[in-house]
Design a protein around this motif. Structure first.
Motif, short mmCIF file in Angstrom:
data_model
loop_
_atom_site.label_atom_id
_atom_site.label_comp_id
_atom_site.label_asym_id
_atom_site.label_seq_id
_atom_site.Cartn_x
_atom_site.Cartn_y
_atom_site.Cartn_z
N MET A 1 0.84 -1.18 0.00
CA MET A 1 0.00 0.00 0.00
C MET A 1 0.89 1.25 0.00
O MET A 1 1.87 1.32 0.73
CB MET A 1 -0.88 -0.04 1.25
CG MET A 1 -1.99 0.92 1.25
SD MET A 1 -3.20 0.43 0.04
CE MET A 1 -4.28 1.79 0.12
N LEU A 2 0.54 2.20 -0.81
CA LEU A 2 1.32 3.43 -0.94
C LEU A 2 0.85 4.48 0.04
O LEU A 2 -0.34 4.59 0.32
CB LEU A 2 1.17 3.98 -2.36
CG LEU A 2 1.68 3.12 -3.50
CD1 LEU A 2 1.27 3.72 -4.83
CD2 LEU A 2 3.17 2.97 -3.42
N ARG B 1 2.31 8.32 -3.35
CA ARG B 1 1.33 8.43 -4.43
C ARG B 1 1.48 9.77 -5.15
O ARG B 1 1.44 9.84 -6.38
CB ARG B 1 -0.08 8.29 -3.86
CG ARG B 1 -1.14 8.10 -4.90
CD ARG B 1 -2.51 7.86 -4.27
NE ARG B 1 -2.53 6.83 -3.24
CZ ARG B 1 -2.59 5.52 -3.47
NH1 ARG B 1 -2.64 5.09 -4.70
NH2 ARG B 1 -2.62 4.66 -2.49
N CYS C 1 -5.18 -3.90 -10.85
CA CYS C 1 -4.45 -3.89 -9.58
C CYS C 1 -4.69 -5.18 -8.81
O CYS C 1 -3.75 -5.76 -8.24
CB CYS C 1 -4.85 -2.68 -8.73
SG CYS C 1 -4.23 -1.13 -9.40
N ASP D 1 -0.60 -1.28 -7.38
CA ASP D 1 -1.32 -0.21 -6.67
C ASP D 1 -1.82 0.80 -7.69
O ASP D 1 -1.08 1.20 -8.58
CB ASP D 1 -0.38 0.51 -5.68
CG ASP D 1 -0.05 -0.34 -4.48
OD1 ASP D 1 -1.00 -0.86 -3.87
OD2 ASP D 1 1.14 -0.47 -4.16
N ARG E 1 3.75 -0.95 -9.67
CA ARG E 1 4.16 -2.14 -8.93
C ARG E 1 5.68 -2.16 -8.91
O ARG E 1 6.33 -1.99 -9.94
CB ARG E 1 3.65 -3.42 -9.61
CG ARG E 1 4.02 -4.67 -8.82
CD ARG E 1 3.45 -5.92 -9.43
NE ARG E 1 4.18 -6.19 -10.67
CZ ARG E 1 3.83 -7.15 -11.53
NH1 ARG E 1 2.77 -7.88 -11.32
NH2 ARG E 1 4.54 -7.34 -12.62
#
Length: 126
Positions: free
Chosen positions: A1-2, A7, A66, A72, A85
């Motif tokens: 998870m970013l 992001r 995703c 992501d 990714r």
């Protein structure tokens, strides 16, 4: 998870990317999945576009890709989307380049230290 910071950084990088993945009326097919996986391994960050003939939205395509690829979703705007990714191949290449740079730097300083010792010895003998 970013994280939101990661992001945002990826969104900034995606601004300069060309759209390389097209999703047509067939939706998310095996060919689209394999192409997306190949591009993610090569680049880590892929910008795609959902064509008007497709019956899916960019968000739906992004979510499906995703989920299938373990990537992501970075951004969905209009008919375009960006996915990310981490690529092990790129990470290994970056680590190898860093190691080579470190070795090159160490060799330079080793040679500089040897040269300085020789100069000191010459100045003492004179």
């Amino acid at each position: 998870m970013l994280t939101s910071k990661q992001r945002a950084d990826l969104r900034a990088q995606a601004n300069d990317l060309d759209t390389t993945l097209m999703v047509g009326k067939g939706g998310v097919t095996e060919n689209v999945l394999s192409e997306a996986a190949r591009q993610l391994e090569a680049r880590e960050l892929v910008k795609g576009r959902v064509l008007e003939a497709a019956l899916l939205s960019a968000r739906e395509v992004c979510d499906a890709l995703c989920e299938a690829l373990g990537a992501d979703g970075v951004q969905c705007v209009g008919s375009k989307f960006v996915i990310y990714r981490r690529s092990e191949k790129k990470a290994q290449e970056a680590a190898r380049q860093a190691r080579e740079e470190r070795e090159r730097r160490n060799e330079y300083f080793r040679q500089a230290a040897i040269q300085a010792a020789i100069e000191r010895r010459k100045s003492r003998e004179e």
